[in-house]
Enzyme design. Structure first.
Site, PDB file in Angstrom:
ATOM      1  CD1 TRP A  47       4.677  39.813 -20.824  1.00 33.03           C
ATOM      2  CD2 TRP A  47       6.901  39.638 -20.937  1.00 33.03           C
ATOM      3  NE1 TRP A  47       5.111  39.086 -19.740  1.00 33.03           N
ATOM      4  CE2 TRP A  47       6.460  38.958 -19.781  1.00 33.03           C
ATOM      5  CE3 TRP A  47       8.274  39.663 -21.225  1.00 33.03           C
ATOM      6  CZ2 TRP A  47       7.336  38.314 -18.910  1.00 33.03           C
ATOM      7  CZ3 TRP A  47       9.144  39.014 -20.351  1.00 33.03           C
ATOM      8  CH2 TRP A  47       8.671  38.354 -19.218  1.00 33.03           C
ATOM      9  CG  ASP A  66      12.923  37.852 -20.181  1.00 30.96           C
ATOM     10  OD1 ASP A  66      12.135  37.921 -19.216  1.00 30.96           O
ATOM     11  OD2 ASP A  66      12.704  37.167 -21.199  1.00 30.96           O
TER      12      ASP A  66
END
Ligand code: ABN
Length: 121
Positions: A47, A66
């Site tokens: 993101w 992540d």
């Protein structure tokens, strides 16, 4: 910066790059501000946030990804969310396990990579 210092700036939620982060900081988990700890792999999706660098007053595009493949790190949880947008704009939404597309969907920590400078408005 960072006020009452518990460690290096990049292990504090208020470090400028973390303005739209949601996760355990990889810098507290054996990785660095922008790289995954050994034994984990970066998510294939990320993101994006826009954060102002107080050192030069400029806005930077930050790609948050992540690191996947190990159990949750558990240290330095930051949920800053400044500039986060609802899930209908999925690349601007951080409350998602971005490891879902990876070999292992286990979420370990989040890293923050500067990818560019934001256009002046
Ligand atoms: N993007 C960090 C994250 C991972 C799992 C669940 C919520 C948020």
């Amino acid at each position: 910066g960072g006020g009452k210092s518990k460690g290096p700036d990049d292990q504090q939620c208020d470090y400028w790059r973390y303005c739209a982060v949601d996760g355990f900081l990889c810098s507290c988990c054996g990785g660095t501000v922008n790289s995954c700890p050994p034994g984990t792999e970066p998510s294939k999706v990320s993101w994006i946030g826009t954060c102002r660098n107080p050192a030069d007053g400029k806005d930077y595009l930050i790609s948050y990804f992540d690191c996947c493949g190990k159990a949750a790190c558990g240290r330095c949880l930051c949920n800053t969310n400044l500039g986060e947008r609802p899930a209908y704009r999925i690349t601007l939404h951080n409350d998602i396990n971005w490891c879902m597309g990876s070999t292992s969907t286990m979420f370990h920590c989040t890293a923050s990579l500067v990818v560019g400078i934001a256009d002046k408005k």
